[in-house]
Design a protein around this motif. Structure first.
Motif, short mmCIF file in Angstrom:
data_model
loop_
_atom_site.label_atom_id
_atom_site.label_comp_id
_atom_site.label_asym_id
_atom_site.label_seq_id
_atom_site.Cartn_x
_atom_site.Cartn_y
_atom_site.Cartn_z
N GLU A 115 70.29 65.79 19.12
CA GLU A 115 69.77 67.11 19.46
C GLU A 115 68.29 67.29 19.16
OE1 GLU A 115 71.90 70.84 18.38
OE2 GLU A 115 73.48 69.42 17.83
N HIS A 145 55.85 59.29 14.65
CA HIS A 145 56.06 60.52 15.41
C HIS A 145 54.72 61.18 15.75
CE1 HIS A 145 58.37 63.96 16.84
NE2 HIS A 145 57.52 64.73 16.18
N CYS A 155 65.89 64.75 17.98
CA CYS A 155 64.97 63.60 17.88
C CYS A 155 63.73 63.76 18.74
CB CYS A 155 65.69 62.29 18.20
SG CYS A 155 66.17 62.12 19.93
N ASP A 156 63.75 64.61 19.75
CA ASP A 156 62.55 64.84 20.55
C ASP A 156 61.54 65.71 19.82
OD1 ASP A 156 63.49 63.33 22.65
OD2 ASP A 156 64.31 65.05 23.74
N SER A 157 61.99 66.50 18.85
CA SER A 157 61.12 67.42 18.12
C SER A 157 60.66 66.88 16.79
CB SER A 157 61.86 68.73 17.85
OG SER A 157 62.43 69.22 19.02
N THR A 188 54.57 63.88 25.39
CA THR A 188 55.54 63.82 26.47
C THR A 188 56.72 62.92 26.15
OG1 THR A 188 54.28 62.02 27.48
CG2 THR A 188 53.83 64.26 28.27
N SER A 189 56.56 62.02 25.17
CA SER A 189 57.68 61.13 24.83
C SER A 189 58.53 61.72 23.72
CB SER A 189 57.16 59.75 24.41
OG SER A 189 56.49 59.83 23.16
N ARG A 190 58.21 62.89 23.23
CA ARG A 190 58.98 63.51 22.16
C ARG A 190 59.94 64.52 22.70
NH1 ARG A 190 54.66 65.51 18.14
NH2 ARG A 190 53.10 64.14 18.83
N THR A 211 61.73 73.80 14.32
CA THR A 211 61.48 72.46 13.80
C THR A 211 60.11 72.33 13.17
OG1 THR A 211 60.75 71.70 15.97
CG2 THR A 211 63.08 71.34 15.42
N GLY A 216 67.60 57.32 19.17
CA GLY A 216 66.90 58.54 18.80
C GLY A 216 66.49 58.62 17.35
#
Length: 147
Positions: free
Chosen positions: A93, A139, A95-97, A145-147, A70, A114
């Motif tokens: 899949e 972002h 959205c955290d990255s 930690t929230s990603r 990513t 997300g």
């Protein structure tokens, strides 16, 4: 008449390099319509941004899980209706990255957990630019930690 306001960490829609200079924003556009992809490549190119195209969920996953993963992209702009799945799956899949912006022809906003934003087709390039710049800025401000 055009007014541009800087966003912290983003200058004219372009994230700052570690060395302090601007670099092109890198967008992964997931869209099965090749004409739409060509038009978006042209439009994003006029902003000085780089676009990589994937026409399927599988193609997007391969790019996002490849050697650079990513980190190769700043944002994903994803159509929701794809031949081998849904952009919703990609959003869940990745959205955290990465920030994910949905581009939908469904005609009404959906509750997209997300996703950083959602645009309805056809979207003006100014709307796409605004959504992407805001998604990337949010972002970068978010705690790791929230990603």
């Amino acid at each position: 008449f055009r007014l541009e306001l800087p966003v912290a960490g983003v200058r004219q829609g372009v994230p700052e390099k570690a060395a302090g200079g601007p670099r092109p924003l890198r967008v992964l556009f997931v869209e099965d319509d090749l004409d739409a992809a060509d038009a978006m490549r042209y439009a994003l190119g006029t902003l000085g941004w780089e676009m990589t195209h994937a026409s399927t969920c599988a193609g997007a996953r391969a790019l996002l899980r490849g050697d650079e993963g990513t980190s190769r992209f700043d944002v994903v702009l994803a159509d929701l209706g794809l031949p081998d799945g849904s952009g919703l799956d990609l959003g869940a899949e990745f959205c955290d990255s990465l920030p994910i912006v949905a581009l939908s022809a469904y005609g009404a906003p959906l509750a997209l957990e997300g996703f950083a934003d959602q645009l309805i087709k056809p979207a003006e390039i100014s709307e796409v630019q605004r959504a992407i710049v805001q998604a990337v800025a949010r972002h970068h401000r978010a705690p790791a930690t929230s990603r």
